[in-house]
Write an enzyme that holds these catalytic residues in place. Sequence first.
Site, short mmCIF file in Angstrom:
data_model
loop_
_atom_site.label_atom_id
_atom_site.label_comp_id
_atom_site.label_asym_id
_atom_site.label_seq_id
_atom_site.Cartn_x
_atom_site.Cartn_y
_atom_site.Cartn_z
N ASN A 130 0.82 -1.22 0.00
CA ASN A 130 0.00 0.00 0.00
C ASN A 130 0.85 1.26 0.00
O ASN A 130 0.66 2.16 -0.81
CB ASN A 130 -0.86 0.03 1.29
N LYS A 162 3.67 4.62 18.54
CA LYS A 162 3.79 6.05 18.21
C LYS A 162 4.06 6.86 19.47
O LYS A 162 4.81 7.84 19.45
CB LYS A 162 2.52 6.51 17.50
#
Length: 434
Positions: free
Chosen positions: A34, A223
């Site tokens: 992707n 993150k």
Amino acid sequence: MRALTALAETRTATRPRAGALPVHLRIGLLGLGNVGSAVARVARAASDLLETRGFDLDPVAALVRTPSPARAAAASLACLTDDPEVLFAQPLDVIVEAIGGVEPAQALVRRALTSGIPVVTANKTLVAAHGEALTGIARANGVGFRYEAACIAGVPFLGTFARRPLAARARGLTAILNGTSNAILSDIAAGSSFPAALERAQRLGLAEPDPTMDISGRDAAEKLTLLARLFGSLCVRCDELHISGIADVDPIDLRAAQELGGVLKPIAHASWSGRLFDAFVAPAFLPQAHPLGSISGRTNGILIDSVGGRQLFAGPGAGPDVTAAAILDDVCETVGSPESSYAAEERLAAIPRLPDMSAWFIRITGDVPAAETCELFAAQGVWWNHSAELSGRLYVLTFPASPARVDAAIATVGGAARCTATAFHALPDEAFAC
Ligand code: HSE
């Protein structure tokens, strides 16, 4: 040795100069899924704009698991290979790592950096696990290692704060860091089922190849470690964080949160002092008026408790095109300024723990009068603030209480009153500290 010399010359030759013609940068892609495909596509689609800024970005080669020229993104590449030796034999100015995960990404990135080739990645798993070491290798080799796209890809803030140490002084942050989870909860609130909402997130290219990374909270936790490094100068091990995912949230919970004046959002929250890192990654109740309360769908947001005051950033956090754009901007920056953007700095090993105190949003199921349940909670020092009954359940917003007291209260009602209770953190709209 000849190859290294050639690469060094290439890098020197490719730095953009004022008034120079567009700089031709040959990009090697690690992975053509992707993200890798989007990088190739967006580089071509944005070529006119990039040229006006002095860059001719040219994806020339890709390393893939199974070379198939039938892939659309492969059509424009001069080299498609499953052999790292073939890829590294190409004359490349930048490598974009889009494989994901730790291996083989780590070994290939390490090889690129030690060969003097700058690397750009969106791979938060890699950066969470090895960011410090890879940045060190990049610095030692005088090349860039950038990962703006690894966290809230559509908002270019990581690199900005990395270059602005005073602006980056912070005490904590609250954030929505996973677009898939936020989109799923938004879709469920709008009437979708969990499987349909997940399927949609996958179709839009928001979810990880293994969507349990999103749903479990692991992606957001990775993150959060990047943010702790940047804003807190702390090294946080993902495995030591308290993480829970959104799978336990159902449509009635979302309606009840609304009745109580708020929303349930997939939250990453942290505050720090010295090495102590009070944090969680979990679905949490926010008052509707909270700055993150209206951030829905794939959008991410981060509220930074900066020394100079609160700062809010919000924008798209997931999706191939957004990620590709952030990667390509990093490519331009990396080559324009070849030193690593993430500077050498003493970082302490964090000691993660749950915040001492938090308000709580509690779901209670069972056939016990609210007044009786309220007394059982109070006996454990957990005081109710507001409550609402919905679909045979009781929902409660508490005043701040420690996790230990809440656990004790839940155990008590479970035993004495045969209720089942589940607690979610509840954040106030003003203060950061729970
Ligand atoms: N799966 C991630 C998300 C992609 O949904 O946020 C962006 O990191």
